[in-house]
Design an enzyme around this catalytic site. Structure first.
Site, PDB file in Angstrom:
ATOM      1  N   HIS A 172       3.815   3.637   5.175  1.00  0.00           N
ATOM      2  CA  HIS A 172       3.065   4.150   4.017  1.00  0.00           C
ATOM      3  C   HIS A 172       3.746   5.425   3.483  1.00  0.00           C
ATOM      4  O   HIS A 172       3.201   6.534   3.582  1.00  0.00           O
ATOM      5  CB  HIS A 172       1.647   4.446   4.525  1.00  0.00           C
ATOM      6  CG  HIS A 172       0.616   4.809   3.511  1.00  0.00           C
ATOM      7  ND1 HIS A 172       0.815   5.718   2.500  1.00  0.00           N
ATOM      8  CD2 HIS A 172      -0.664   4.396   3.387  1.00  0.00           C
ATOM      9  CE1 HIS A 172      -0.299   5.837   1.800  1.00  0.00           C
ATOM     10  NE2 HIS A 172      -1.211   5.046   2.317  1.00  0.00           N
ATOM     11  N   GLU A 275       4.962   1.635  -0.435  1.00  0.00           N
ATOM     12  CA  GLU A 275       4.766   1.284   0.968  1.00  0.00           C
ATOM     13  C   GLU A 275       5.326  -0.100   1.286  1.00  0.00           C
ATOM     14  O   GLU A 275       4.833  -1.111   0.781  1.00  0.00           O
ATOM     15  CB  GLU A 275       3.265   1.329   1.278  1.00  0.00           C
ATOM     16  CG  GLU A 275       2.623   2.639   0.823  1.00  0.00           C
ATOM     17  CD  GLU A 275       1.101   2.583   0.810  1.00  0.00           C
ATOM     18  OE1 GLU A 275       0.512   1.874   1.638  1.00  0.00           O
ATOM     19  OE2 GLU A 275       0.497   3.250  -0.046  1.00  0.00           O
TER      20      GLU A 275
HETATM   21  C1  BG6 Z   1      -3.154   3.198   0.226  1.00  0.00           C
HETATM   22  C2  BG6 Z   1      -4.310   2.283  -0.066  1.00  0.00           C
HETATM   23  O1  BG6 Z   1      -2.189   2.512   0.934  1.00  0.00           O
HETATM   24  O2  BG6 Z   1      -3.618   4.286   1.032  1.00  0.00           O
HETATM   25  C3  BG6 Z   1      -5.402   3.061  -0.768  1.00  0.00           C
HETATM   26  O3  BG6 Z   1      -3.877   1.184  -0.848  1.00  0.00           O
HETATM   27  C4  BG6 Z   1      -5.816   4.254   0.072  1.00  0.00           C
HETATM   28  O4  BG6 Z   1      -6.509   2.208  -1.017  1.00  0.00           O
HETATM   29  C5  BG6 Z   1      -4.588   5.089   0.386  1.00  0.00           C
HETATM   30  O5  BG6 Z   1      -6.761   5.033  -0.654  1.00  0.00           O
HETATM   31  C6  BG6 Z   1      -4.888   6.283   1.285  1.00  0.00           C
HETATM   32  O6  BG6 Z   1      -5.574   5.863   2.422  1.00  0.00           O
HETATM   33  P1  BG6 Z   1      -6.091   6.885   3.492  1.00  0.00           P
HETATM   34  O7  BG6 Z   1      -6.894   6.092   4.484  1.00  0.00           O
HETATM   35  O8  BG6 Z   1      -4.877   7.518   4.114  1.00  0.00           O
HETATM   36  O9  BG6 Z   1      -6.921   7.912   2.747  1.00  0.00           O
END
Ligand code: BG6
Length: 301
Positions: A172, A275
């Protein structure tokens, strides 16, 4: 043994003088700090998480939030969180932690190696009574990061169960940009995507992606290289993927960013997430004893 002594032992065992040192990082967490002739970098045992990659010629390529909450059970906001074994909310259990359980727990150091001018750091996490509460399978996941003029990230998942399983995964990555509103992302023209901010409607991408509101999309069957052009900083970041069939593109935009305690007002401008992943209908099936490797190779110029 206290935490600091344990970190010093890790450094005695794995450190490479002048190139890689295991030190106490933010929140007292162990981190490996890398300094090669071509790049500096940083990887935390918390989440097996790369938090920095700075090729000498271009500086910081990854964004890491100044408001990250450095604590067990919390994910680091920025760098490259590892999402596994599910992505987003767990479909059959809304109480389960978003993006799986490995990004919020301590991993173990497997090796630090010098490969030519580069340094490769491998960390691993595996099933335990705690993970089996959320997901009944046995696994090992290794994140191997090779730091140099190029950053290569490999996620190796091994099924150590007696049964087959299916899993989702994502590297990510939060990329640092001058202003998200002026960035464009190419390489996904003509691709189908699931628009998470429009009731998961399936749409087609035409031309480059540009950001003008909250953006949260899963691009499907994406095998090509992706390039992010940043006219404010005057550079391009490119991502080459291996064994990754989906690409998630995320920017929370102003309101959501302001409401997130570990991000804050204005921080949304400073990053775009691209990602490398295998999610949704592209989840990976793995038989007992089998391994699967997904890789993301990043360049910046
Ligand atoms: C992204 C998702 O990968 O991560 C989003 O597609 C999400 O929906 C974002 O809001 C952040 O996620 P988190 O759990 O780290 O706040």
């Amino acid at each position: 043994m206290n935490e600091v002594a344990a970190i010093s032992d890790l450094n005695d065992r794995w450190g490479i003088p002048g190139l890689a040192v295991v030190t106490v990082g933010q929140g007292g967490s162990p981190r490996v700090a890398i300094s090669t002739p071509l790049a500096n970098g940083e990887m935390y045992l918390h989440g097996g998480h790369v938090t920095a990659w700075k090729p000498k010629a271009v500086g910081d390529v990854l964004y890491c939030s100044p408001n990250t909450i450095w604590k067990d059970g919390k994910a680091i906001r920025g760098g490259v969180p590892v999402c596994f074994p599910w992505f987003g909310d767990k479909t059959d259990n809304p109480a389960a932690p978003a993006h799986g359980f490995v990004r919020t727990k301590a991993w173990q150091l497997q090796s630090i190696e010098k490969i030519g001018e580069d340094i490769a750091v491998s960390m691993f996490s595996q099933s335990s009574d705690e993970t089996r509460k959320w997901w009944p399978f046995d696994f090992q996941v290794v994140c191997r990061a090779t730091f140099g003029a190029i950053l290569k990230l490999e996620l190796v998942v091994t099924n150590t169960s007696v049964a087959a399983f299916s899993f989702e995964e994502a590297l990510h990555a939060y990329f640092a940009v001058g202003d998200a509103a002026s960035v464009s992302v190419s390489g996904l023209d003509g691709t189908l995507y699931v628009d998470k901010v429009d009731h998961f409607t399936e749409k087609t991408q035409y031309e480059d992606i540009r950001f003008s509101a909250e953006t949260d999309r899963i691009y499907l069957n994406t095998r090509h290289d992706i390039t992010m052009s940043d006219p404010v900083v005057g550079r391009k970041i490119s991502i080459h993927k291996e064994n990754s069939a989906t690409t998630v593109v995320w920017n929370p935009w102003a309101e959501k960013s302001a409401g997130m305690g570990d991000l804050g007002a204005g921080e949304w401008k400073k990053f775009v997430c691209v990602e490398s992943s295998n999610v949704g209908t592209y989840a990976v099936q793995l038989s007992p004893g089998e391994s699967h490797t997904m890789a993301a190779i990043m360049r910046c110029a």
